[in-house]
Each structure stands twice: as structure tokens, then as C-alpha cells.
Design a protein around this motif. Structure first.
Motif, short mmCIF file in Angstrom:
data_model
loop_
_atom_site.label_atom_id
_atom_site.label_comp_id
_atom_site.label_asym_id
_atom_site.label_seq_id
_atom_site.Cartn_x
_atom_site.Cartn_y
_atom_site.Cartn_z
N LEU A 13 0.84 -1.20 0.00
CA LEU A 13 0.00 0.00 0.00
C LEU A 13 0.87 1.25 0.00
CD1 LEU A 13 -2.68 1.59 0.39
CD2 LEU A 13 -2.38 1.23 2.85
N THR A 14 1.89 1.25 0.83
CA THR A 14 2.77 2.42 0.91
C THR A 14 3.47 2.68 -0.41
OG1 THR A 14 3.16 1.92 3.26
CG2 THR A 14 4.67 3.46 2.19
N ARG A 15 3.96 1.62 -1.05
CA ARG A 15 4.62 1.80 -2.34
C ARG A 15 3.66 2.35 -3.38
NH1 ARG A 15 8.00 -3.92 -2.38
NH2 ARG A 15 9.75 -3.18 -1.09
N ASP A 16 2.43 1.90 -3.33
CA ASP A 16 1.42 2.39 -4.29
C ASP A 16 1.15 3.87 -4.07
OD1 ASP A 16 -0.59 1.70 -6.39
OD2 ASP A 16 -1.99 2.37 -4.84
N ILE A 17 0.96 4.26 -2.81
CA ILE A 17 0.73 5.68 -2.49
C ILE A 17 1.95 6.51 -2.87
CG2 ILE A 17 0.41 7.32 -0.60
CD1 ILE A 17 -1.34 5.22 0.77
N LEU A 43 -2.12 10.39 4.28
CA LEU A 43 -1.44 9.31 4.98
C LEU A 43 -2.20 8.91 6.24
CD1 LEU A 43 2.29 10.46 4.61
CD2 LEU A 43 1.07 8.74 3.27
N GLY A 44 -2.79 9.90 6.90
CA GLY A 44 -3.59 9.59 8.08
C GLY A 44 -4.80 8.75 7.73
N ARG A 45 -5.52 9.14 6.67
CA ARG A 45 -6.70 8.37 6.24
C ARG A 45 -6.31 6.97 5.79
NH1 ARG A 45 -8.02 13.41 3.79
NH2 ARG A 45 -7.31 12.62 1.75
N SER A 46 -5.07 6.83 5.32
CA SER A 46 -4.59 5.52 4.86
C SER A 46 -4.05 4.67 6.00
CB SER A 46 -3.50 5.71 3.81
OG SER A 46 -3.97 6.49 2.71
N GLY A 47 -4.05 5.23 7.21
CA GLY A 47 -3.59 4.47 8.37
C GLY A 47 -2.10 4.44 8.55
N LEU A 48 -1.36 5.40 7.96
CA LEU A 48 0.09 5.37 7.99
C LEU A 48 0.73 6.35 8.96
CD1 LEU A 48 0.84 5.04 4.15
CD2 LEU A 48 0.57 3.23 5.85
#
Length: 377
Positions: A13-17, A43-48
Motif C-alpha cells: 500500500l505504501t509503495r502504491d501511495i 497518509l492519516g486516512r490511509s492508516g500510515l
């Protein structure tokens, strides 16, 4: 090797973002010195933004070794954002570890990215010597009146809250207390953003406290307990910077390898030239070594073992490696590497500060040596 399938999905997921949302914006934002607040919300909405904190507080419930590899992925395309995530995570540390149940009610919004944090420890005359800070907090009834100036504060003027360290007595390091203050309170103003060599998309500014009132209920732990909190937080923060440095170095290496495979001279790709191939090999070895150092420290932390010495080693090794690898990446690209048409010159400028903040690398050597003197392995 990631510890769980969930961790593998998180890295994917992080690599995709990073590829779709961060990389396309990075160069323009850095050139314009624009603070990317909306990226932190994403990033917050993505849980990171709260990965190493428990799910019951709104975090991701991930071990530190996974959180740091997420940071590395972000840093490989946009170091300013990765450093911002590291600083935000650092700013959440005192509240999570020392907050009362009532104070902990603030944590979910912080970990979810609705609130962005800053870490207000350094001062103009108290950088490496943090125990010498002079900002004062004087108790007045049910509040503290804060007076003084904090320097080199990441997210200065942009953050929604700051973890503030101020002096409540003249008893050296034992006279420092820790507070959680809102980003906009009467009596708090900000200096202009520092004109930095790199990380221009990350706002760094002074905080001027001119009698600002902070409720006593926002003091974390007891009076005089702030300095141990600061030191404990910095041990973890150094791992964040180590991961950012490795990501920056990996990004530079990736660009250098791609260029060397495509660029042709004397009828063949320049990567086929032994002198340049060996340079790239040394760069790869430096990146892998630095990654191993921060992962070892993180795994010790995850197991509940002492990791302060290993954190300082990781920060020292990773940031020195980033400076060397990014410099060599510019060399690989030759004249193109010196232009802003390619990102490696930016990576080189950004690497320099990695050797300075979260404790200079000279300070890291002092920390390591003191542990060795005590017989700590």
C-alpha cells in the motif's frame, strides 16, 4: 523479510501511495517550498501516521520494524514527508507513554492524522545540550505561563499541537517538564521558515512563547520529569531518521542504476564499465548495511530489549551512508546529476541534514562510546 502477511500488504500500500500520490508532487513542492499538509491527511486516512501505536488508541498496531520500513518507502520518493511522519510519530510518543487516561483521549485524532504534531525541544543555545534549555514554565493557578523561544522546530507554524519541553526549576536536567500545547494559543507566534539547503517542503521555524498559558492538565508526567521523556523519545526518533536516510539512499541508488543502464558511451551502457559498476556496488552495500542496522535496533525495541546504543549506531551509519550514496549518485549521472532536471541533486542536499538533526553524528558517537564504557553491548 516482513513478519506478517499484513505487513507485506502495508508495504505494498505504501509503495502504491508513494508512486501515485507522492512522487508526482515531490519535485514541484520542494522547488516552491510548499508544505504538503494535505499529504499528511492522506497518509492519516490511509492508516500510515500511527503505525507503531496500539489499535485501541487509533494506531496501526504494527511493530517498529514494519513502521520503519514504511518510512523508508516514503523517503525513497519524498524525504520531507517521511521526516514529517517520523517527527509526528515522535510527538505522539510522550502522550502515549506518559499520558493520563483523560489525556489519552486526545491520541486517536493525533494518530489518525486529523492533528499534526511538532516536537519542541531544541533552542538556539540548547541543541545537542538539551539539558541547558532556557524556556520557562511558571505555575499560575491551574495553568503554566510559558516564556522562551524554541528553534529548528519541524512543522513550526504548521502543526496542530506541540510537545513542549520547558524549565520549571533551575535544577539542570531535573528541572525540565513536558507539556502538550495546542498549535495556536495566545502568546505563541512563529518565526519565518528557515531558508534551508534541502527538505524545503518541510517547514522549520522558531516558536516564540510570550507568556502563553498552557493548562496544568496538559503537563505530561510530573514536574521535572521532562528530560527523561525527551531522551526516551529521541531513541525512537533516531530510528525514524535512520529509516528516512536509508530510503533516501535507496531512491538515489535506484535513479543511478536506471541511468547507468540506459546511458551509453563508447557503444555500451556505462554500467558495463567496471569503475562505475564497482561504485554502484559499493552504494548498494552501504544501503543494505544501513538497513540491517536500523532493523536490528528496531527488532530489539520490539522485543523489549535495550536499544539506545543500537539506535545511535543505526542513525550514525544510515545517515553517513545516505550522504555518501547520494553524492555518488550525482557522480554517476555526471553533469545531469548536477542539474535539477534529475532528483539526485535534491537527494544529496537532503541527505546532509540527516547527519545533523535528532542528535548530530558527533553526539551519536558520544552516546555509543558511553555505552561501551559502561560495558553495555
Amino acid at each position: 523479510m516482513l513478519p506478517t502477511p499484513e505487513a507485506e500488504e502495508l508495504i505494498a500500500l505504501t509503495r502504491d501511495i508513494a508512486a501515485k500520490e507522492l512522487a508526482p508532487r515531490a519535485a514541484a513542492a520542494e522547488a516552491a517550498a510548499e508544505f504538503p499538509r494535505e499529504v499528511f491527511r492522506l497518509l492519516g486516512r490511509s492508516g500510515l501516521l500511527g503505525l507503531p501505536y496500539p489499535e485501541e488508541h487509533g494506531g496501526g498496531g504494527q511493530p517498529y520494524e514494519v513502521y520503519l520500513q514504511v518510512l523508508e518507502e516514503i523517503a525513497s520518493v519524498w524525504a520531507s514527508v517521511a521526516v514529517g511522519v517520523s517527527v509526528h510519530t515522535l510527538a505522539c510518543f510522550p502522550l502515549f507513554n506518559y499520558g493520563t487516561p483523560e489525556q489519552l483521549e486526545l491520541l486517536p485524532d493525533m494518530l489518525g492524522g486529523e492533528l499534526l504534531g511538532g516536537y519542541a525541544l531544541s533552542e538556539a543555545q540548547a541543541g545537542s545540550d538539551a539539558a541547558a534549555l532556557g524556556t520557562r514554565a511558571v505555575r499560575e493557578g491551574d495553568a503554566y505561563r510559558i516564556t522562551g523561544t524554541k528553534s529548528w522546530i519541524t512543522h513550526g507554524g504548521e502543526a496542530d499541537f506541540y510537545v513542549l519541553f520547558a524549565r520549571t526549576s533551575d535544577d539542570g536536567g531535573r528541572g525540565i517538564s513536558c507539556f502538550l500545547t495546542e498549535g495556536q494559543v495566545p502568546g505563541l507566534t512563529f518565526g519565518p521558515p528557515e531558508r534551508k539547503m534541502g527538505l524545503t517542503g518541510s517547514t522549520t521555524a522558531q516558536l516564540h512563547f510570550d507568556g502563553a498559558l498552557v493548562p496544568a492538565g496538559r503537563r505530561l508526567a510530573g514536574e521535572g520529569q521532562g528530560f527523561p521523556i525527551a531522551l526516551a523519545a529521541l531513541d525512537s526518533g533516531r530510528l525514524g531518521i535512520a529509516a528516512c536516510a536509508v530510503g533516501l539512499a535507496q531512491g538515489a541508488l535506484d535513479h543511478a542504476v536506471a541511468y547507468a543502464a540506459e546511458r551509453r558511451q563508447f557503444g555500451r551502457p556505462i554500467i558495463d564499465n567496471q569503475g562505475l559498476a564497482f561504485l554502484l556496488a559499493d552504494m548498494a552495500a552501504a544501503v543494505e548495511t544501513a538497513r540491517a542496522a536500523y532493523l536490528e535496533a528496531a527488532r530489539r525495541k520490539d522485543r523489549g530489549l535495550p536499544f539506545a546504543r543500537q539506535a545511535s549506531i543505526a542513525k550514525l551509519v544510515a545517515t553517513d551512508a545516505a550522504m555518501k550514496v547520494t553524492t555518488d549518485a550525482v557522480q554517476v549521472l555526471g553533469g545531469y546529476g548536477y542539474t535539477r532536471d534529475f532528483p539526485v541533486e535534491r537527494y544529496m542536499r537532503e541527505a546532509k541534514v540527516m547527519q545533523i538533526f535528532e542528535g548530530t553524528n558527533q553526539i551519536q558517537r558520544m552516546v555509543i562510546a558511553r555505552h561501551l564504557a559502561k560495558g553495555v553491548r
